[in-house]
Design a protein around this motif. Sequence first.
Motif, PDB file in Angstrom:
ATOM      1  N   SER A   1       0.832  -1.209   0.000  1.00 48.84           N
ATOM      2  CA  SER A   1       0.000   0.000   0.000  1.00 48.84           C
ATOM      3  C   SER A   1       0.864   1.256   0.000  1.00 48.84           C
ATOM      4  O   SER A   1       0.546   2.238  -0.675  1.00 48.84           O
ATOM      5  CB  SER A   1      -0.925  -0.006   1.227  1.00 48.84           C
ATOM      6  OG  SER A   1      -1.797  -1.129   1.206  1.00 48.84           O
ATOM      7  N   TYR A   2       1.954   1.236   0.751  1.00 49.06           N
ATOM      8  CA  TYR A   2       2.899   2.350   0.742  1.00 49.06           C
ATOM      9  C   TYR A   2       3.452   2.571  -0.674  1.00 49.06           C
ATOM     10  O   TYR A   2       3.566   3.708  -1.145  1.00 49.06           O
ATOM     11  CB  TYR A   2       4.071   2.063   1.680  1.00 49.06           C
ATOM     12  CG  TYR A   2       4.013   2.761   3.019  1.00 49.06           C
ATOM     13  CD1 TYR A   2       3.776   4.127   3.114  1.00 49.06           C
ATOM     14  CD2 TYR A   2       4.247   2.055   4.203  1.00 49.06           C
ATOM     15  CE1 TYR A   2       3.740   4.762   4.350  1.00 49.06           C
ATOM     16  CE2 TYR A   2       4.214   2.684   5.449  1.00 49.06           C
ATOM     17  CZ  TYR A   2       3.959   4.035   5.508  1.00 49.06           C
ATOM     18  OH  TYR A   2       3.916   4.674   6.728  1.00 49.06           O
ATOM     19  N   ALA A   3       3.798   1.482  -1.345  1.00 51.76           N
ATOM     20  CA  ALA A   3       4.383   1.581  -2.690  1.00 51.76           C
ATOM     21  C   ALA A   3       3.421   2.261  -3.654  1.00 51.76           C
ATOM     22  O   ALA A   3       3.805   3.156  -4.419  1.00 51.76           O
ATOM     23  CB  ALA A   3       4.756   0.184  -3.202  1.00 51.76           C
ATOM     24  N   VAL A   4       2.152   1.848  -3.627  1.00 51.73           N
ATOM     25  CA  VAL A   4       1.152   2.437  -4.520  1.00 51.73           C
ATOM     26  C   VAL A   4       0.915   3.903  -4.158  1.00 51.73           C
ATOM     27  O   VAL A   4       0.785   4.767  -5.034  1.00 51.73           O
ATOM     28  CB  VAL A   4      -0.168   1.638  -4.466  1.00 51.73           C
ATOM     29  CG1 VAL A   4      -1.249   2.313  -5.291  1.00 51.73           C
ATOM     30  CG2 VAL A   4       0.053   0.203  -4.958  1.00 51.73           C
ATOM     31  N   LEU A   5       0.872   4.199  -2.853  1.00 54.27           N
ATOM     32  CA  LEU A   5       0.614   5.564  -2.387  1.00 54.27           C
ATOM     33  C   LEU A   5       1.679   6.548  -2.881  1.00 54.27           C
ATOM     34  O   LEU A   5       1.370   7.661  -3.297  1.00 54.27           O
ATOM     35  CB  LEU A   5       0.566   5.571  -0.851  1.00 54.27           C
ATOM     36  CG  LEU A   5       0.250   6.905  -0.169  1.00 54.27           C
ATOM     37  CD1 LEU A   5      -1.151   7.376  -0.537  1.00 54.27           C
ATOM     38  CD2 LEU A   5       0.369   6.749   1.350  1.00 54.27           C
ATOM     39  N   TRP A   6       2.924   6.123  -2.885  1.00 55.40           N
ATOM     40  CA  TRP A   6       4.020   7.018  -3.242  1.00 55.40           C
ATOM     41  C   TRP A   6       4.405   6.950  -4.719  1.00 55.40           C
ATOM     42  O   TRP A   6       5.001   7.905  -5.245  1.00 55.40           O
ATOM     43  CB  TRP A   6       5.261   6.697  -2.396  1.00 55.40           C
ATOM     44  CG  TRP A   6       5.211   7.256  -1.009  1.00 55.40           C
ATOM     45  CD1 TRP A   6       4.424   6.823   0.020  1.00 55.40           C
ATOM     46  CD2 TRP A   6       5.967   8.346  -0.481  1.00 55.40           C
ATOM     47  NE1 TRP A   6       4.642   7.563   1.150  1.00 55.40           N
ATOM     48  CE2 TRP A   6       5.598   8.513   0.884  1.00 55.40           C
ATOM     49  CE3 TRP A   6       6.936   9.196  -1.007  1.00 55.40           C
ATOM     50  CZ2 TRP A   6       6.143   9.490   1.709  1.00 55.40           C
ATOM     51  CZ3 TRP A   6       7.498  10.176  -0.177  1.00 55.40           C
ATOM     52  CH2 TRP A   6       7.105  10.322   1.143  1.00 55.40           C
ATOM     53  N   PHE A   7       4.081   5.836  -5.411  1.00 58.14           N
ATOM     54  CA  PHE A   7       4.643   5.661  -6.757  1.00 58.14           C
ATOM     55  C   PHE A   7       3.630   5.296  -7.844  1.00 58.14           C
ATOM     56  O   PHE A   7       4.030   5.025  -8.966  1.00 58.14           O
ATOM     57  CB  PHE A   7       5.741   4.581  -6.723  1.00 58.14           C
ATOM     58  CG  PHE A   7       6.969   5.003  -5.977  1.00 58.14           C
ATOM     59  CD1 PHE A   7       7.969   5.722  -6.601  1.00 58.14           C
ATOM     60  CD2 PHE A   7       7.112   4.701  -4.625  1.00 58.14           C
ATOM     61  CE1 PHE A   7       9.107   6.123  -5.910  1.00 58.14           C
ATOM     62  CE2 PHE A   7       8.240   5.097  -3.922  1.00 58.14           C
ATOM     63  CZ  PHE A   7       9.237   5.812  -4.573  1.00 58.14           C
ATOM     64  N   LYS A   8       2.344   5.276  -7.537  1.00 57.71           N
ATOM     65  CA  LYS A   8       1.371   4.912  -8.566  1.00 57.71           C
ATOM     66  C   LYS A   8       1.428   5.897  -9.736  1.00 57.71           C
ATOM     67  O   LYS A   8       1.448   7.110  -9.539  1.00 57.71           O
ATOM     68  CB  LYS A   8      -0.045   4.896  -7.989  1.00 57.71           C
ATOM     69  CG  LYS A   8      -1.081   4.372  -8.987  1.00 57.71           C
ATOM     70  CD  LYS A   8      -2.466   4.282  -8.366  1.00 57.71           C
ATOM     71  CE  LYS A   8      -3.461   3.716  -9.365  1.00 57.71           C
ATOM     72  NZ  LYS A   8      -4.827   3.624  -8.799  1.00 57.71           N
ATOM     73  N   GLY A   9       1.468   5.350 -10.955  1.00 53.78           N
ATOM     74  CA  GLY A   9       1.525   6.183 -12.151  1.00 53.78           C
ATOM     75  C   GLY A   9       2.921   6.654 -12.490  1.00 53.78           C
ATOM     76  O   GLY A   9       3.118   7.390 -13.458  1.00 53.78           O
ATOM     77  N   LYS A  10       3.924   6.226 -11.695  1.00 55.27           N
ATOM     78  CA  LYS A  10       5.286   6.669 -11.969  1.00 55.27           C
ATOM     79  C   LYS A  10       6.185   5.451 -12.213  1.00 55.27           C
ATOM     80  O   LYS A  10       6.266   4.942 -13.311  1.00 55.27           O
ATOM     81  CB  LYS A  10       5.794   7.524 -10.804  1.00 55.27           C
ATOM     82  CG  LYS A  10       4.993   8.818 -10.619  1.00 55.27           C
ATOM     83  CD  LYS A  10       5.561   9.660  -9.489  1.00 55.27           C
ATOM     84  CE  LYS A  10       4.768  10.967  -9.324  1.00 55.27           C
ATOM     85  NZ  LYS A  10       3.445  10.730  -8.726  1.00 55.27           N
ATOM     86  N   GLU A  11       6.854   4.955 -11.148  1.00 59.25           N
ATOM     87  CA  GLU A  11       7.805   3.857 -11.331  1.00 59.25           C
ATOM     88  C   GLU A  11       7.347   2.619 -10.565  1.00 59.25           C
ATOM     89  O   GLU A  11       8.149   1.906  -9.963  1.00 59.25           O
ATOM     90  CB  GLU A  11       9.196   4.280 -10.841  1.00 59.25           C
ATOM     91  CG  GLU A  11       9.712   5.577 -11.439  1.00 59.25           C
ATOM     92  CD  GLU A  11       9.353   6.814 -10.607  1.00 59.25           C
ATOM     93  OE1 GLU A  11       8.608   6.665  -9.619  1.00 59.25           O
ATOM     94  OE2 GLU A  11       9.792   7.917 -10.962  1.00 59.25           O
ATOM     95  N   LEU A  12       6.026   2.334 -10.584  1.00 59.05           N
ATOM     96  CA  LEU A  12       5.458   1.344  -9.676  1.00 59.05           C
ATOM     97  C   LEU A  12       6.018  -0.060  -9.893  1.00 59.05           C
ATOM     98  O   LEU A  12       6.325  -0.773  -8.940  1.00 59.05           O
ATOM     99  CB  LEU A  12       3.930   1.326  -9.797  1.00 59.05           C
ATOM    100  CG  LEU A  12       3.194   0.473  -8.751  1.00 59.05           C
ATOM    101  CD1 LEU A  12       3.525   0.919  -7.343  1.00 59.05           C
ATOM    102  CD2 LEU A  12       1.693   0.534  -8.982  1.00 59.05           C
ATOM    103  N   ASN A  13       6.161  -0.484 -11.158  1.00 56.98           N
ATOM    104  CA  ASN A  13       6.696  -1.829 -11.415  1.00 56.98           C
ATOM    105  C   ASN A  13       8.116  -1.967 -10.867  1.00 56.98           C
ATOM    106  O   ASN A  13       8.474  -2.983 -10.267  1.00 56.98           O
ATOM    107  CB  ASN A  13       6.689  -2.115 -12.916  1.00 56.98           C
ATOM    108  CG  ASN A  13       5.293  -2.246 -13.478  1.00 56.98           C
ATOM    109  OD1 ASN A  13       4.605  -3.226 -13.246  1.00 56.98           O
ATOM    110  ND2 ASN A  13       4.847  -1.235 -14.215  1.00 56.98           N
TER     111      ASN A  13
END
Length: 476
Positions: A166-178
């Motif tokens: 959830s932290y990963a999506v919160l900070w990086f969704k639409g950017k470098e998520l993969n």
Amino acid sequence: MAREDEERIVDNEEEAATAEDSSTIRGRQDNELALPSGGCCMPSSTCHRFLALIFMCLLGFGSYFCYDNPGALQTVFKRDLDLSATQFTLIYSIYSWPNVVLCFVGGFLIDRLFGIRLGTIIYMLILLVGQLIFASGGILDAFWLMILGRFIFGIGAESLAVAQNSYAVLWFKGKELNMVFGLQLSVARFGSTVNFWVMQPIYDYVSKFYEGHRALGVVLLLATLTCVMSLLCALILGIMDKRAERILQRNNNPSGEIPKLTDVFTFKAPFWMVSIICVAYYVAIFPFIALGQKFFMDRFGYTESEANTVDSLVYLIAAVSSPIFGFIIDKLGRNVTWVFSATISTIGAHLLLTFTPITPYVGMVIMGLSYSMLAASLWPLVALIIPEYQLGTAYGFCQSVQNLGLAVITILAGIIADHSKTDHTWLQLFFIGWLTVALIATCVIWGYDKKHRGNLNMTPAQRATYVNAATYQHFE
């Protein structure tokens, strides 16, 4: 001058004074707002986000290091505690049993009650307590206490993984998520790799001062220090996230909808297929590695140390290649294609290990690369399928289903290993069968997404066009 104009001037002056006062107060409270958008102290800057990513990745280091302590000391556990293969696999399966339900609930509690920051710290504390009890059981030669500790450890560890996602999506969704998911896996699996490297030498050293189960318990107690380090990272990340929320005035739920446990029944077919893959793929990796030391000793005549080295190769390869695959997938997209390719190549790796005389290093390298490829492409699919305010619930459900599969299938794998003695063919076919299930589920996602013209297997440019078109239709 007209009375209305006088009132308007007075009102405007009052509003201006109020705005000036509030601006002054706001400036005193948080002068970071005056920083340029590219400043490294600004949460929206790339530098700041990647600083947060360091702590985000280290959240899982202690968890993964301690999770595979038994795998690195498989022979020691069996000898010092007088365990059968079935009892040994119980250490792994009991980790999964509580999370069949509690992991789903843990994700929901992050969405609805705790919030991501408090939830992460709570789950980290539970994990730490569980590892301490596990180590105490070894010192006291109380297998039941070790099982209890592992049970508690599992509650914290899997819910922590939900918070980390959830932290990963919160900070990086639409950017470098993969890439972020790949890097998180990289650091976590590096923890597992370090565990396989150091636990046997540490045990050999501690054995000079303690004997039998006491030596084992002391070694497990030393491993707890990695969980303390991860707890410190959770606290630092919580502070950073609270500051970022204040400065950026984040709104993770613009629709204002309240997440409910029953939301899971509204999720679409691709999400259910992702959940199936989470079970069917990972049960061919984790139980295999847990039982891998004996496999390599029997199949290839390796010593304990040599078997541990090759057994840890999957995690070592994943630690190096996961962020690389994540970066590539960020650029190319096509997540479903990558999941399909990863599953096929993992089947090939198991076939090489089982039916050919080729050095096992080849099969384990292929498995490590495939595992990295799948993790970097599969988990971000959930963020493409599920709205952001339901992500904790969604990731929690995936982890719950995965743990149900691991709990049952790890026990079955131990029973098959006990009955097979030194012949591991049937156990390997068992793993290959589950990978075939994952392959079928991937094909279902592919077909469903194509039929409904979804964005799961698009390139980044196609996804951007897709989202813009959907937004335009929404406001039209």
